[in-house]
Design a protein around this motif. Structure first.
Motif, PDB file in Angstrom:
ATOM      1  N   PHE A 189     -56.852  10.327  -7.935  1.00 38.15           N
ATOM      2  CA  PHE A 189     -55.461  10.165  -7.529  1.00 38.15           C
ATOM      3  C   PHE A 189     -55.016   8.720  -7.423  1.00 38.15           C
ATOM      4  N   LEU A 190     -55.971   7.806  -7.569  1.00 39.53           N
ATOM      5  CA  LEU A 190     -55.585   6.408  -7.427  1.00 39.53           C
ATOM      6  C   LEU A 190     -54.761   5.989  -8.629  1.00 39.53           C
ATOM      7  N   PRO A 191     -53.610   5.396  -8.367  1.00 39.93           N
ATOM      8  CA  PRO A 191     -52.773   4.975  -9.485  1.00 39.93           C
ATOM      9  C   PRO A 191     -53.418   3.795 -10.219  1.00 39.93           C
ATOM     10  N   LEU A 192     -53.122   3.680 -11.483  1.00 46.67           N
ATOM     11  CA  LEU A 192     -53.705   2.589 -12.263  1.00 46.67           C
ATOM     12  C   LEU A 192     -53.142   1.248 -11.836  1.00 46.67           C
ATOM     13  N   ASP A 193     -51.877   1.246 -11.443  1.00 49.42           N
ATOM     14  CA  ASP A 193     -51.351   0.009 -10.872  1.00 49.42           C
ATOM     15  C   ASP A 193     -50.759   0.355  -9.516  1.00 49.42           C
ATOM     16  N   LYS A 194     -50.631  -0.648  -8.709  1.00 45.89           N
ATOM     17  CA  LYS A 194     -50.201  -0.408  -7.334  1.00 45.89           C
ATOM     18  C   LYS A 194     -48.752   0.072  -7.251  1.00 45.89           C
ATOM     19  N   GLY A 195     -47.984  -0.258  -8.286  1.00 42.67           N
ATOM     20  CA  GLY A 195     -46.591   0.168  -8.262  1.00 42.67           C
ATOM     21  C   GLY A 195     -45.759  -0.692  -7.336  1.00 42.67           C
ATOM     22  N   SER A 196     -44.473  -0.387  -7.282  1.00 40.52           N
ATOM     23  CA  SER A 196     -43.602  -1.211  -6.461  1.00 40.52           C
ATOM     24  C   SER A 196     -43.493  -0.587  -5.075  1.00 40.52           C
ATOM     25  N   VAL A 197     -43.116  -1.400  -4.124  1.00 41.35           N
ATOM     26  CA  VAL A 197     -42.967  -0.872  -2.772  1.00 41.35           C
ATOM     27  C   VAL A 197     -41.488  -0.693  -2.464  1.00 41.35           C
ATOM     28  N   ARG A 198     -41.247   0.204  -1.536  1.00 42.74           N
ATOM     29  CA  ARG A 198     -39.865   0.512  -1.185  1.00 42.74           C
ATOM     30  C   ARG A 198     -39.451  -0.358  -0.013  1.00 42.74           C
ATOM     31  N   ARG A 199     -38.208  -0.797  -0.047  1.00 41.77           N
ATOM     32  CA  ARG A 199     -37.700  -1.597   1.059  1.00 41.77           C
ATOM     33  C   ARG A 199     -36.739  -0.803   1.930  1.00 41.77           C
ATOM     34  N   ASP A 200     -36.311   0.371   1.477  1.00 38.95           N
ATOM     35  CA  ASP A 200     -35.364   1.131   2.292  1.00 38.95           C
ATOM     36  C   ASP A 200     -36.105   1.894   3.382  1.00 38.95           C
ATOM     37  N   ARG A 201     -35.394   2.149   4.452  1.00 36.53           N
ATOM     38  CA  ARG A 201     -36.037   2.761   5.614  1.00 36.53           C
ATOM     39  C   ARG A 201     -35.425   4.109   5.928  1.00 36.53           C
ATOM     40  N   VAL A 202     -36.223   4.938   6.605  1.00 34.87           N
ATOM     41  CA  VAL A 202     -35.724   6.236   7.047  1.00 34.87           C
ATOM     42  C   VAL A 202     -35.884   6.318   8.560  1.00 34.87           C
ATOM     43  N   SER A 203     -35.089   7.179   9.164  1.00 32.52           N
ATOM     44  CA  SER A 203     -35.159   7.331  10.618  1.00 32.52           C
ATOM     45  C   SER A 203     -36.203   8.368  10.989  1.00 32.52           C
ATOM     46  N   CYS A 204     -36.906   8.100  12.080  1.00 30.29           N
ATOM     47  CA  CYS A 204     -37.904   9.064  12.529  1.00 30.29           C
ATOM     48  C   CYS A 204     -37.279  10.097  13.460  1.00 30.29           C
ATOM     49  N   GLY A 205     -35.970   9.983  13.720  1.00 32.36           N
ATOM     50  CA  GLY A 205     -35.309  10.972  14.558  1.00 32.36           C
ATOM     51  C   GLY A 205     -35.268  10.590  16.026  1.00 32.36           C
TER      52      GLY A 205
END
Lengths: 97, 513
Positions: free
Chosen positions: B243-259
């Motif tokens: 399951f490990l991706p071949l490249d790390k990929g990009s990271v997300r900067r948007d956030r979600v609320s935990c409620g």
């Protein structure tokens, strides 16, 4: 007397192939003279036949007739055991027939 | 990196995750021995090597079977989606059937060799143009021919012939013990250079499958035993490497609320969308409630939410949700919520993982909750749980699925040998939150602390938590509270032994005199 039918599978013109053929011939001549057919198949030249007959080891003799079929693997260097394994009539029976 | 042959070309097996262990695949044009005890997956390995090669790369293959009849192999492969009969019809797959048949049995008189078999294999390779050959399994042929020396010699001839044909091949062989000599009948003598061992041992009364590359022509490969499972649809799956991706990929900067707005604030303004969050706390402190608040916030934001509980039945969970006044009927009506309940003991951790991943593929959630990881500890080794979290992270992160894991604090006294493996789980997550009981004079309360938030500032203060009929609320910072980390001890997060006087939980344990 029943006619015996044999197929001898060998692989290439090797010493072992020749010896197996010699041994089988001399057995047949001694015990079945005039009452046998012998076909030789070279598995290297006819692999599809070896496949169809599921031949793994060489040499392999298949006694097709009389039924049931029998198989013996090896160069038949022990003639006595080979005769037993192929179910050949023994010399006395043959002589007395 | 081992000293070796940098020019060695690899043939990818495409077996899920295996090529990661082998750093690319099997040595091209060579014979590789795969050994294992009965039921270890040898035949499946041999089948997948050919079938995946044909399916993914169009490589023709020849399967030499000494054990199972071709009909059985066709049928078993069909369940993995491989249509061998169709490949046979188009001439890109051939069987060499050397399976035992009572009609073929005969005594041996004098000397013999396997040249007929060699001729059949050679013919099948030429007919199909095969580049891959599997032979399964060599043990079966030893039981049929009396002279082991001859058989070994003849198998050596077959291996040499295969290498002469330039095909990449897999030979399987039995072992009698999980640990010990490589194979019965010492077949490794002639395929000395490339050896893979599949194990199927019992660990704490549970099956545990691993794959180990013992050697690979001196070429680099990963060492040690890697967990794998045999999935009815995916076949062999090496975890977590599959399951490990071949490249790390990009990271997300948007956030979600935990409620829980105050908890969002403590985490620097919510969770990053691709974050994996670990919430640890003792039983009853409010872990499930926090997780549910996270899900409700997801549904309110129009996000698909998948919740796995290993602690409760779905009915118990639904009753709890209703008890906290969350409008379950409304959430169900949106179709955004999926609740799954599983008993940990029903399958291995690896199989649970495969099922969770499949649910993710099917339901396509934007939020995932697993409540609790600790229930899975019962069925696994610490190392396996670590692999589980690594593999899960590799599945959810690239898809930007916000993942909320809960766990019990572990035993207060971790075993010797340094930090517990479980301690590393916290380091695999992006956000670590602690929820703990605190005892103040005359009252048991609750407190929350955020230990880490990767890539973001966070509130370092310990804050009070109040649970009432409307849910969980984070209040003012608590002063004078200490020992929260050790309060109930948490090897998941903290490996310090339980300090004396912890029961007080407050800043000033009273000296006993």
């Amino acid at each position: 007397m029943t006619t015996y039918s044999f197929v001898l599978y060998v692989a290439g013109q090797t010493q072992r192939s020749h010896e197996a053929l010699e041994n089988l011939r001399s057995l047949c001549e001694a015990r079945l003279r005039g009452y046998y057919e012998l076909t030789v198949v070279d598995a290297v030249e006819r692999p599809e036949l070896a496949e169809r007959w599921r031949i793994l080891a060489t040499p392999t003799v298949v006694r097709l007739r009389p039924e049931p079929q029998r198989r013996v693997i090896g160069d038949l260097s022990d003639l006595h055991r080979a005769a037993l394994a192929l179910g050949l009539p023994n010399l006395d029976e043959f002589g007395g027939a | 990196m081992a000293a070796g042959d940098d020019t060695l070309t690899r043939v990818p097996t495409s077996i899920n995750g295996f090529d990661r262990v082998a750093l690319g695949g099997l040595p091209e044009g060579r014979c590789t021995l795969v050994t294992g005890t009965a039921g270890s997956g040898k035949t499946l390995f041999a089948v997948e090597f050919l079938a995946r090669g044909r399916q993914r790369f169009g490589d023709p293959g020849v399967f030499v079977t000494f054990e199972e009849p071709p009909a059985d192999i066709r049928r078993n492969a069909a369940s993995l989606g491989f249509d061998i009969a169709a490949w046979e019809a188009e001439g890109t797959w051939a069987f060499v059937d050397a399976s035992p048949d009572i009609a073929d049995e005969g005594p041996t008189v004098g000397t013999y060799d396997f040249r007929a078999l060699v001729a059949r294999i050679g013919d099948a390779v030429r007919r199909t143009g095969a580049t891959r050959v599997s032979l399964d399994s060599l043990g079966a042929i030893f039981t049929r021919f009396p002279d082991k020396t001859v058989v070994r010699h003849e198998l050596f001839r077959i291996a040499t012939t295969l290498e002469g044909l330039g095909v990449t091949s897999v030979m399987t062989a039995e072992r009698t013990d999980e640990y010990g000599s490589i194979s019965r009948y010492d077949v490794e003598e002639f395929v000395l250079n490339n050896v893979i061992v599949l194990r199927n041992g019992l660990y704490q009364e549970r099956r545990r499958r691993t794959v180990e590359i013992v050697k690979l022509r001196g070429a680099p490969h990963r060492t040690g035993e890697w967990l794998f499972t045999i999935d009815p649809r995916d076949g062999i799956v090496v975890i977590p490497l599959a399951f490990l991706p071949l490249d790390k990929g990009s990271v997300r900067r948007d956030r979600v609320s935990c409620g829980i707005p105050a908890l969002d604030d403590m985490c620097g303004g919510g969770f990053f969308r691709d974050a994996v969050i670990l919430l640890s706390g003792p039983t009853g402190v409010g872990k499930t409630l926090t997780a549910l608040s996270f899900m409700v916030a997801g549904v309110d934001a129009g996000e698909r939410c998948l919740l796995y509980t290993f602690d409760e039945t779905e009915e118990q969970l639904r009753r709890a949700i209703a008890g906290w006044g969350m409008d379950l009927a409304r959430m169900d009506a949106t179709g955004l919520l999926a609740l799954m309940s599983e008993y940990p003991e029903t399958s291995s951790l690896e199989d649970h993982f495969i099922r969770i991943r499949r649910s993710i593929e099917e339901f396509r959630p934007q939020r995932l909750v697993i409540d609790t990881l600790s229930a899975l500890e019962r069925i696994s080794t610490p190392r396996a749980l670590l692999d589980f979290v690594i593999a899960l992270g590799a599945v959810v992160r690239p898809q930007g699925i916000t993942t909320f894991l809960t766990a019990l604090p572990g035993q207060p006294h971790p075993g010797p040998g340094g930090p517990s493996v479980a301690g590393q789980i916290a380091s695999l997550t992006d956000i670590a939150i602690l929820l703990r009981y605190i005892e103040t004079p005359g009252r048991v309360g609750r407190a929350v602390a955020v230990l880490q938030t990767r890539g973001s500032a966070h509130d370092h203060r310990v804050r009070e938590v109040i649970i009432d009929h409307t849910g969980l609320h984070v209040g003012a910072p608590l002063t004078g509270v200490s020992n929260i980390l050790a309060g109930y001890g948490s090897p998941l997060l903290d490996t310090r032994p339980w300090p004396a006087g912890t029961a007080e939980g407050t800043s000033q344990p009273e000296p006993h005199e």
